[in-house]
Structures are given as C-alpha cells and as structure tokens.
Design a protein around this motif. Structure first.
Motif, short mmCIF file in Angstrom:
data_model
loop_
_atom_site.label_atom_id
_atom_site.label_comp_id
_atom_site.label_asym_id
_atom_site.label_seq_id
_atom_site.Cartn_x
_atom_site.Cartn_y
_atom_site.Cartn_z
N LYS A 1 1.18 -3.81 -7.96
CA LYS A 1 2.17 -3.31 -8.17
C LYS A 1 2.39 -3.66 -6.90
CE LYS A 1 5.61 0.10 -8.90
NZ LYS A 1 5.55 1.66 -10.09
N LYS A 2 1.46 -3.34 -5.83
CA LYS A 2 1.30 -3.28 -4.10
C LYS A 2 1.71 -4.61 -4.16
CE LYS A 2 -0.11 0.82 -2.55
NZ LYS A 2 -1.76 1.95 -2.13
N ASN B 1 5.90 -11.28 -4.92
CA ASN B 1 5.34 -10.76 -3.78
C ASN B 1 6.48 -11.04 -2.67
OD1 ASN B 1 4.76 -12.66 -2.46
ND2 ASN B 1 2.84 -12.80 -2.75
N PRO C 1 5.48 -6.38 -5.72
CA PRO C 1 6.16 -5.32 -6.31
C PRO C 1 7.98 -5.49 -7.02
CG PRO C 1 6.77 -5.98 -4.10
CD PRO C 1 5.19 -7.03 -4.62
#
Length: 99
Positions: free
Chosen positions: A52-53, A84, A56
């Motif tokens: 997720k980072k 991303n 996102p």
C-alpha cells in the motif's frame, strides 16, 4: 496467498487447450475497465513488504477474457492495477473464473 495461487493454477490446468495471446482487438476491451479514484481502496500485502505504501493508488479494476487455442474462452481474468508516485504500475490478479 500460496493457496490462492494454487487455486488459480488448478483452475487453469483443468481448462482444455493451450493458453494463447489474444488478438490485438481484444485489448480494446480494456477501455471498458472501471476507473477507480479512491486512494483508500483495499490493498493487500506480500510478505513483509507494505504494498500500500509502494503503490498507494488503485487506478483500474479490469476483467479480461483469456484465449485458448487462439479462440476466446469463457475464462475471465480479474485484476487490479495500482500506481505508485513515480507512475509505475503493479498488477494484482484477483481471480480467474468461468463467465
């Protein structure tokens, strides 16, 4: 995750014929992909990586027909496409099912 992969492999192995590349016109279906503009949409994690980072933004949810022996089959690939901050994409296969 391993169980999910083995389920997908089993589903594909039961289908008769050989998976082949779709014709160019099949890619026109991708325009029917559903655009998502929700940065908080559901994600998943792979091992210790925090996907997720890294990716996102869920930008597309796509259904795409698979081809066997150069013919459109009744199997459909479902996947999510994440982006991303650099504009790189990651594709996550969600399911393969009979339509």
């Amino acid at each position: 995750m391993i169980a999910e992969i083995s389920n997908l492999k089993e589903e594909l192995s039961l289908y008769p014929g050989v998976m082949t590349l779709p014709p160019e016109v099949a890619y026109d279906q991708l325009e029917d992909g559903f655009y998502i503009d929700q940065p908080d949409a559901s994600h998943f994690s792979l091992g210790k990586k925090n996907v997720k980072k890294q990716f996102p933004k869920l930008i597309y949810m796509v259904d795409f027909d698979l081809y066997y022996d150069n013919e459109r089959s009744n199997l459909t690939l479902q996947c999510n496409i994440y982006e991303n901050k650099s504009g790189d994409w990651m594709i996550k296969v969600s399911d393969i099912h009979v339509m």
